[in-house]
Design an enzyme around this catalytic site. Structure first.
Site, PDB file in Angstrom:
ATOM      1  N   GLU A   5       8.737  -2.096   5.805  1.00  0.00           N
ATOM      2  CA  GLU A   5       8.551  -1.146   4.704  1.00  0.00           C
ATOM      3  C   GLU A   5       9.490   0.033   4.923  1.00  0.00           C
ATOM      4  O   GLU A   5       9.608   0.539   6.042  1.00  0.00           O
ATOM      5  CB  GLU A   5       7.103  -0.665   4.646  1.00  0.00           C
ATOM      6  CG  GLU A   5       6.839   0.426   3.614  1.00  0.00           C
ATOM      7  CD  GLU A   5       5.386   0.879   3.586  1.00  0.00           C
ATOM      8  OE1 GLU A   5       5.139   2.015   3.129  1.00  0.00           O
ATOM      9  OE2 GLU A   5       4.490   0.118   4.030  1.00  0.00           O
ATOM     10  N   GLU A  52       7.877  10.157  -0.173  1.00  0.00           N
ATOM     11  CA  GLU A  52       6.448  10.320  -0.431  1.00  0.00           C
ATOM     12  C   GLU A  52       6.129  11.806  -0.404  1.00  0.00           C
ATOM     13  O   GLU A  52       6.740  12.570   0.349  1.00  0.00           O
ATOM     14  CB  GLU A  52       5.597   9.607   0.615  1.00  0.00           C
ATOM     15  CG  GLU A  52       5.708   8.099   0.605  1.00  0.00           C
ATOM     16  CD  GLU A  52       4.796   7.468   1.631  1.00  0.00           C
ATOM     17  OE1 GLU A  52       3.790   6.861   1.224  1.00  0.00           O
ATOM     18  OE2 GLU A  52       5.079   7.599   2.830  1.00  0.00           O
TER      19      GLU A  52
END
Length: 418
Positions: free
Chosen positions: A167, A172
């Protein structure tokens, strides 16, 4: 000082007639690097756009289904999130001004979530069924939302076997940290709270939600570098993993979403303002100049070169081993899209075969998996679809020995210097 946080994420990859499940678990605040810490980490100039969406279209229209699909559901997504992800234009639609708007709303819509009747709806878009890519610059210009309990993200997954497939979190943010964005890697042995990443603070003290910013990674075979508005704030290489596996040499797909609640961001409270929207100006994937150059030799068994037989650029021409001679038939480029090219054609597994002994040739570049190659730290050139290595047939170092794919065995006839 930053404190450990808990984040868990499940990625359900939905398409008509098919489903792929991936799970992501939370990162800890890994050691950050400042740009000056690594002089080798220079911005790599993007060369050519491979894929993009500028979100042109009339107001209220949904995103282009040839580029984006939806994850749908309210099972908490492994994070105890509160929203139900829909495919409604109430949650994801064009604004008519060249933007995609992903909106989290306080509403149930009649949906059931893991905790009962849903309190929120939102959207999560992904390219798992429409576009995957190995290496390049992945970037988006985004104006993020910002309020307690809201969690926008732009990120990538390498498949449904998490964390083994990897990932890459490009950006974020959580509402309680308006001036901070995060970039993180998750892989086997460094997932969850062991995720390896860093944060970036707003240089002018203004919350990121106040304006558009460009969030990007440059992903090369042996490095991933993060940027905000062109400013590098982190670079990771296999050396950062402490001997753990670097799982970033195969195709990944992109995801954009706005979550509500969860272990890491916390939950909406009396200060939370709804609805909240993430506005996306564009998403773009480009090749990287540092992955290509003007072309060079690929050497293998007995120091000989990977060579296009007879310097013939016709589709189907065998790729062989031959004495190095500096000809164009031996000048290979890697433009950053997972291909290896010579004479204007791509290194190709004949008929997209996956069996041991399948011939390797050149063919017109077409973007299919038979033309995708990764170069490992062990000097293997691997076709990920077949999970086989580029191999000199019969371990024969004679000129004009053809190449093939074969189960990776570590022999000298499968070792290449790129």
């Amino acid at each position: 000082m930053r404190f450990p946080r808990s984040r868990f994420r499940v990625a359900a990859l939905l398409a008509a007639g098919a489903a792929l499940l991936g799970t992501a678990v939370l990162q800890s605040p890994a050691d950050a690097r400042t740009p000056g810490d690594d002089a080798a980490a220079q911005a790599m100039a993007p060369q050519a756009t491979i894929w993009e969406d500028n979100f042109d279209g009339p107001s209220g229209q949904g995103p282009d289904q040839s580029k984006w699909r939806f994850d749908i559901g309210g099972g908490g997504w492994g994070n105890n999130e509160r929203q139900y992800y829909t495919n409604s234009t109430r949650n994801a639609a064009l604004d008519g001004g060249g933007n995609l708007v992903i909106t989290a709303r306080r509403e149930s819509g009649g949906f059931q979530c893991h905790y009962g009747t849903c309190e929120y709806t939102s959207a999560r878009l992904l390219t798992a069924q429409t576009f995957t890519q190995t290496y390049g610059r992945f970037e988006a210009r985004i104006k993020i939302p910002g309020t307690q309990g809201v969690w926008p993200a732009f990120w990538m997954l390498g498949g449904g076997n998490w964390p083994t497939d990897g990932e890459i979190d490009i950006m974020e943010n959580i509402g309680r940290e308006p001036n901070t964005v995060h970039g993180t890697l998750h892989g086997p042995g460094y997932s969850g709270e062991g995720g390896i990443g860093a944060s970036y603070q707003s240089p002018n003290g203004q919350p990121f939600r106040n304006d558009f910013h460009t969030y990007a990674v440059d992903w090369a075979p042996d490095s991933i570098t993060w940027y905000v508005d062109g400013v590098q704030f982190q670079r990771r290489t296999p050396a950062d993993l402490g001997g753990r596996q670097w799982v970033y040499n195969h195709p990944f797909f992109m995801i954009m979403n706005v979550a509500v609640g969860g272990y890491w961001p916390g939950y909406p409270d009396g200060s939370t303002v709804m609805p909240q929207s993430m506005v996306v100006d564009y998403v773009r994937v480009s090749t990287l100049g540092s992955s290509g150059g003007g072309g060079g030799q690929i050497t293998g068994l007995a120091g000989k070169c990977l060579d296009v037989a007879g310097a013939n650029a016709a589709d189907g021409t065998t790729v062989q081993l031959y004495d190095c001679n500096g000809s164009n038939a031996q000048k290979w480029t890697r433009p950053g899209d997972g291909t290896i090219r010579a004479l204007g054609k791509c290194l190709d597994v004949a008929n997209a075969g996956v069996a041991d002994g399948t011939r390797v040739q050149i063919a017109t570049c077409n973007g299919n998996a038979a033309q995708q190659w990764t170069y490992s730290g062990a000097r293997d050139l691997v076709n990920p679809r077949a999970n086989k290595c580029l191999d000199v047939t019969g371990n024969n170092a004679a000129n004009a020995t053809p190449t093939q794919i074969w189960t990776c065995g570590g022999g000298a006839n499968q070792k290449w210097t790129v």
